[in-house]
Structures are given as structure tokens and as C-alpha cells.
Design a protein around this motif. Structure first.
Motif: not given
Ligand code: SF4
Lengths: 257, 419
Positions: A161, A166, A168, A183, A185-186
Motif C-alpha cells: 500500500f 504514495a 494520499q 501512512y 506521505l512520508h
């Protein structure tokens, strides 16, 4: 009757590997390794509590890895199955792997076969989760998904995922084990949340989601119906592919729940 | 976005696209670049429709307006149905929003032919281009090439799509003439040839220059309708073999004809879809692609049609008993692959396991070999050879009496007509 030794560990994978190390050090042919909260001592066995030690765990991990990459994967996946008494079986398996070179593919051996089949089952669910996770867009702009897999597959799907979504922010939350992945974005981190009031599935709407969210679920549900060919209907095959336990999270199946 | 209007269009244009059976979203290797959206590498089925087929792509037509009148097609000009057309941006929005929610692996976009082939093809390309360039979308895109589209457009399509397909639809030239009088056979071959050559060129250039833009990385596929024109299984599979060989097809799909029109040239509405036959064709296709069989072994002048009551591998084995029994502890891989009831996974397991000890019935069974079929064709480390001196008819009878294949009930219904 032979006495065996029981190792009690904290339930983590590293803890388990530390216990394996202890068993090897003591040259035990069998070792009963059990999670802290489930431990039930055999009447005649001695117990020892294991304190997770990353260094020792790493040594075991690398030792197996040098033998076989397939075995490493089988061990980790089978461990995540969380099936009862998996640990002593894995201990046996690891002893076999460390003993001879190509043993990981000896499917005529009951223990090897069982571990490879268990790993296969976990692998199947990993794959299914990659397919059946359904994100819903929250008002905070996070794509949120609830899941309830049979096995503890979150560690296995994280990479998939992260690579795919990557751009959102997303959360995948395991309701059964009460933890999730976030997640931002980093990177991906492990979180726990209080979900007592909301974040519904396909039948319960939640005020936390955007209004458009339900329009898209509706469109998807419609697409699902329009793409079906009535003269070819095969319900048995259908449920074989999508087991009913997943339905309540699939907006395309909401009428059927 | 006007959701009600979109919903209506989606219903019409998904309904019209559903007869295209290609669904695969695998075989590409598009990575997520620059923290964009998506990747295309592992071909996940995100859902399954109630007819049991995989849903991995948003499969829609751009429009179901069409200037042609192919008899087997719901979208044909003479059919009195509701027509609709998506705007380019609408398809882009739907794809992105479905993808972000993890409903799909990407888009399969096809279209009726409005105005002319090039005009239509341009619009399909515009959707793909927008997705790639404006939305930074790396998910899977399959574009249906419009027969008769120009070489330049086929080239451009391949720059943005992962897979291209032209559906041949009817396996024989005579059948095509009968049912699609407006279409010329060359109209299919030309774009296929262009795509094949571009893929070859891409691979060559890629060797010299790493930055050569990707061209249709998942290759091309085609589909044939079976059961519409009375062609034999031999016709179908020889034609498929021709496409695999001459156009480097990644996949040929077989689609049992679903009657959609009252036309005297076609099976009437309500005729059963030949699903068992379709299944047998797929099994044959697998034997050709992964098991080392040649098409002539399975279908020839003497046997122009596949057996309906047993799978094609078993059927071949029964006709070729001289190759059996096979000793599973000794035989080569290619020979193991020809044993009925032994799939490729079991072949690999056998090859590995037999290094450790001689395998017997029990080992084989645990590894997943379908012994009810296999036992008549193998020797192993167990005392009995099950076949003894049985003739093919007897073996077939014994196997059928113990098998519960998914199509068996359907087949026995047909049989009972003759009782
Ligand atoms: S050209 Fe294509 S869409 Fe138009 S009628 Fe023929 S098959 Fe159908």
C-alpha cells in the motif's frame, strides 16, 4: 515419559526467535514455546521466561536466511498465522532447516508440508487483503479502511500500500487485533485508535466521511451490478472468491449483508 | 460532478462493455514514479461479479454509439437501446476516484465506433494521456484498439497504455463476413501487426537506450466469441495458435456467445451460453502455453472437437495410453506435466520432494495430486499399479464415477436427454 521445556515469550516475532536461540543453546530436540497470555504449562515440563533480545533474534534470523530464503518466508508467514501451537512446530521446522541443506522443499515430510501450507494460507489472505481493502475518504482527507482478517497480515501488506498509494495519506485498521497502519506521505507507522463511535463499514455510514464518499460507493455498487452477466450467473463460484466474512466491508455487496 | 447523470451513463456503458472477457491486469511493470498515484505490477482481482468473473478494472465503453452493425454485438447500430457517451474528463475522474479507494487496478476502455475509427481512437488515447500526464497515474490502462485505426494512432496508444487489444471476435474468416459485413479481416490484422512491430522495436532500442519510452509493456491480447457461427474447437484453437505465434499475443480470450439479438444468423435469445465449452478451450489454451502440448496433439482432423465430459489432458492421455504408466520417481519434468490430475504446482513439488525419498500414493495425495485421475497413469513407490489392464473406456468410466467437477451436474442434465 519425556519432559520438555516450555519457553514463555512476549508474543513478538523477535521474542519467538530469542526463544528459538535459547532452545538451540540448550540443545533441546523439542521446545514448547508459548505466548505469555496463553501459556499453559505441561504437567511435567520446566518453564523459562524469555526476554526478547534483538541481537540474538537477528542471529537466528540470519542463520536461517543463509540456509534458505523460502524457509525464512515460510517461518514468518506461519508465525503470523497465530495458529495454536504453531511455535513448537516452527521450532521443529527450524531444527530441520538448520540440519540439512535442501530440506525446505521436502514436501514428503509432514512438518515441512504443514508449515509450507500454513504459510500458503497466510499468503492467500495477504493477497485478499490487498484486494479487498476499501478506503473511505474522511473529512480530514485521509483514506481510511477497516479490516478483520483471520491472520495478522498488516505487517505483510504495508509495503504494497505504501508503494501504491504514495500521494494520499491512508490508514488501514485491523479491528480484530486493534492496531493499524498510518501512512502520512512520508512513512508508515503503527497506531491504535478508539473506534467505538464510528468509522463504519458498507452498511453503517459515518459522519467522519465526506459526502462524496457515499456517491462514489454508490457508483461502485452500480458498476458492480451493471457488469454482471445474468445468463452466466454462478453464485457458488462468486462466494468461493469472495468469502462472506469480507462482505460487510465491500460496498458492492452491501445489499447482500 | 453530477452524480445522477454519471450513474446513468455508467450503468449503460458498463453494461455494454461487459461482454469483453479480458480482465487481466497483470504482465505490466509500471512503477510509482515521483510519488504519484498507483503502480501496475501484480494484477489483483478486487472483486468478483455474481457470474464468478474477476473484476480488476473499470471496464467501460467511452460511448455505445456505433456506425457499424455487427450482428453479435449489443452496441450494433440497428439495436434499439439507450445510447450514452462519457466526456473524457468524466472517465478520468471515475478512474482516479475508484483507484484511490482500492476498487480497481486501472481502466479498460473500449468504445463503439462513432464517426470513424481514427476519431474514436483519438478519444480513447486522450483519456489515457490525461491520466498519465495530468494525474500522474501509474495504474493499469488497457485500451481497445479500434479496427481500422491508423498506424500513427496505434503508436501513440502504446505509449500510454499497458495493454492493447483488437478483438477478432469471430474465429473464421467466413463467419466474420457473415456477421460483420462492414468489417474487413485486414482491419484487425493491421493494428495488431503494428503493435507487434512496435513492441519488438521498443525492446531493441531499449537495449541501447535505457530511456526509450515504454511501449505497451503488457503486450497485446485478443478475444474470440465461440458458439456463434458453428466453428469447431479445432478452428478456434488453430486460430488462437496463429495469433500467439504471428502476433506475439500475451493472451487469447474465449468468450462463450451470449445471445443478444434476434437474428436468424445467430443462436436465438435464451440459448444457453456454452460455458463448459469455453472452460475446455481455456484448459486447452493452458496446456499449450504451460504444459508443452502442441495444438495438433489435442485437436486434429480425427478429433476436431474437445471432449465435454473429461478435461483435454485426460482426453489426450486416454487416446495415448502407450505413453503410460509414468514413473513419478524417475520421469522428466515434461513427462510429469502430461499426467492427468497433476498440475504444474504438483510437478514442481514432486521434482523437489523425490530428491529425499521415493514417493508413494500418500505423498502424492498430500501434495495435491488428483489421484482419482492420476492413479491410472502412474507408477510410484506403492505396490499396485491401478490401471492394471484396463482399456480407455473403462478408465474413463471409473474416473467419471468418482469425480464431482463443477460442470458435472450441467453435463449430466444434457446426458439425460438421451437416456
Ligand atoms: S464495430 Fe464494435 S461496437 Fe460497433 S457493432 Fe461492431 S462490434 Fe459492436
Amino acid at each position: 515419559m519425556t519432559t520438555t521445556k516450555t519457553f514463555i515469550y512476549d508474543g513478538s516475532f523477535n521474542g519467538f526467535l530469542t526463544a528459538v536461540f535459547a532452545g538451540f543453546e540448550q540443545k533441546l530436540p523439542f521446545a514448547d514455546i508459548q505466548k505469555e497470555r496463553l501459556a499453559q504449562n505441561g504437567l511435567f515440563s520446566e518453564t523459562e521466561t524469555i526476554f526478547t533480545n534483538i541481537e540474538l533474534a537477528k542471529r537466528v534470523w540470519n542463520g536461517i536466511k543463509n540456509r534458505s530464503n523460502i524457509a525464512i518466508k515460510n517461518i514468518y508467514f506461519s508465525f503470523l498465522s497465530g495458529e495454536r501451537n504453531m511455535e513448537p512446530l516452527l521450532y521443529q521446522y527450524i531444527r530441520k532447516i538448520m540440519g540439512s541443506k535442501y530440506v525446505a522443499s521436502d514436501f514428503s515430510d509432514a512438518c515441512i508440508l504443514k508449515i509450507s501450507q500454513t504459510a500458503q494460507k497466510v499468503h492467500r489472505e495477504k493477497h485478499r487483503m490487498e484486494a479487498f481493502v476499501r478506503f473511505q475518504l474522511t473529512k480530514d482527507g485521509i483514506y481510511f479502511a477497516n479490516i478483520e482478517p483471520d491472520f495478522d497480515v498488516l505487517p505483510l501488506i504495508s509495503k504494497h500500500f505504501k508503494e501504491r498509494y504514495a500521494d494520499q495519506p491512508w490508514i488501514i485498521y485491523d479491528l480484530k487485533r486493534n492496531y493499524g497502519l498510518y501512512y502520512d506521505l512520508h512513512g508508515v507507522e503503527i497506531i491504535t485508535m478508539d473506534l467505538s463511535n464510528g468509522f463504519g463499514n458498507s452498511i453503517q455510514k459515518s459522519a467522519a466521511m465526506t459526502n462524496e464518499e457515499y456517491d462514489y460507493q454508490d457508483l461502485w455498487n452500480n458498476y458492480f451490478k451493471s457488469t454482471n452477466i445474468k445468463s452466466r450467473i454462478n453464485k457458488k463460484l462468486h462466494t468461493q472468491h469472495i468469502p462472506k466474512r469480507y462482505w460487510k466491508y465491500l460496498s458492492e455487496k452491501k445489499e447482500a449483508v | 460532478m453530477d452524480f445522477n447523470r454519471i450513474k446513468e451513463k455508467l450503468n449503460i456503458l458498463a453494461d455494454a462493455a461487459k461482454y469483453d472477457v479480458s480482465c487481466s491486469s497483470s504482465g505490466s511493470n509500471r512503477k510509482n514514479t515521483n510519488k504519484g498515484l498507483g503502480n501496475a505490477s501484480n494484477g489483483i482481482c478486487h472483486s468478483y461479479s455474481e457470474d464468478g468473473r474477476c473484476i480488476s478494472l473499470l471496464k467501460i465503453l467511452l460511448t455505445n454509439h456505433c456506425i457499424y452493425d455487427c450482428a453479435y454485438c449489443v452496441t450494433r447500430k440497428s439495436n434499439d437501446i439507450k445510447r450514452a457517451a462519457f466526456k473524457i474528463q468524466e472517465v478520468v475522474d471515475l478512474t482516479i476516484n475508484f483507484y484511490r479507494r482500492n476498487y480497481i487496478e486501472g481502466l479498460f476502455l473500449s468504445s463503439g465506433i462513432f464517426k470513424d475509427p481514427d476519431y474514436t481512437m483519438e478519444r480513447l488515447i486522450a483519456v489515457a494521456k490525461k491520466l498519465r500526464l495530468e494525474e500522474n497515474f501509474n495504474g493499469y490502462i488497457h485500451l481497445k484498439s479500434i479496427p481500422g485505426a491508423s498506424d500513427e494512432l496505434m503508436y501513440e496508444a502504446g505509449l500510454y497504455a499497458d495493454r492493447l487489444s483488437v478483438n477478432i471476435e469471430i474465429p473464421t474468416v467466413s463467419g466474420l463476413k457473415l456477421l460483420a459485413p462492414d468489417k474487413k479481416h485486414e482491419d484487425f490484422a493491421k493494428p495488431m501487426l503494428k503493435v507487434k512491430n512496435e513492441i519488438i522495436r521498443f525492446k531493441e532500442e531499449r537495449k541501447l537506450l535505457k530511456s526509450t519510452p515504454k511501449y505497451a509493456p503488457a503486450g497485446q491480447s485478443t478475444q474470440m466469441i465461440v458458439g456463434a457461427t458453428g466453428e469447431s474447437d479445432k478452428d478456434v484453437m488453430y486460430s488462437a495458435t496463429h495469433f500467439y505465434k504471428n502476433f506475439h499475443m500475451k493472451r487469447v480470450y474465449y468468450s462463450g456467445y451470449v445471445p443478444v439479438s434476434n437474428d436468424s444468423r445467430l443462436p436465438s435469445i435464451g440459448t444457453q451460453v456454452p460455458m463448459l465449452r469455453e472452460n475446455r478451450l481455456y484448459q486447452t489454451d493452458w496446456l499449450l502455453r504451460f504444459y508443452g502440448f502442441s495444438v495438433q496433439e489435442l485437436l486434429n482432423a480425427e478429433y476436431p472437437n474437445l471432449d465435454m465430459d473429461v478435461d483435454p489432458k485426460l482426453s489426450w492421455a486416454l487416446r495415448n495410453l502407450q505413453h503410460f504408466p509414468v514413473d513419478v520417481n524417475k520421469a522428466e519434468m515434461s513427462v510429469l506435466a502430461r499426467i492427468p490430475g497433476v498440475g504444474m504446482t504438483s510437478v514442481h513439488k514432486i521434482m523437489k520432494a523425490r530428491k529425499f525419498r521415493k514417493l508413494d500414493w500418500d505423498h502424492l495425495k498430500k501434495m495435491g495430486v488428483a489421484l482419482n485421475r492420476a492413479k491410472y497413469f502412474i507408477l510410484c513407490d506403492s505396490r499396485h499399479w491401478e490401471r492394471r489392464d484396463l482399456d480407455p473406456q473403462r478408465i474413463k468410466g471409473l474416473i467419471l464415477s468418482t469425480s464431482y467437477g463443477k460442470y458435472r451436474p450441467q453435463y449430466s442434465n444434457q446426458l439425460s436427454l438421451f437416456n
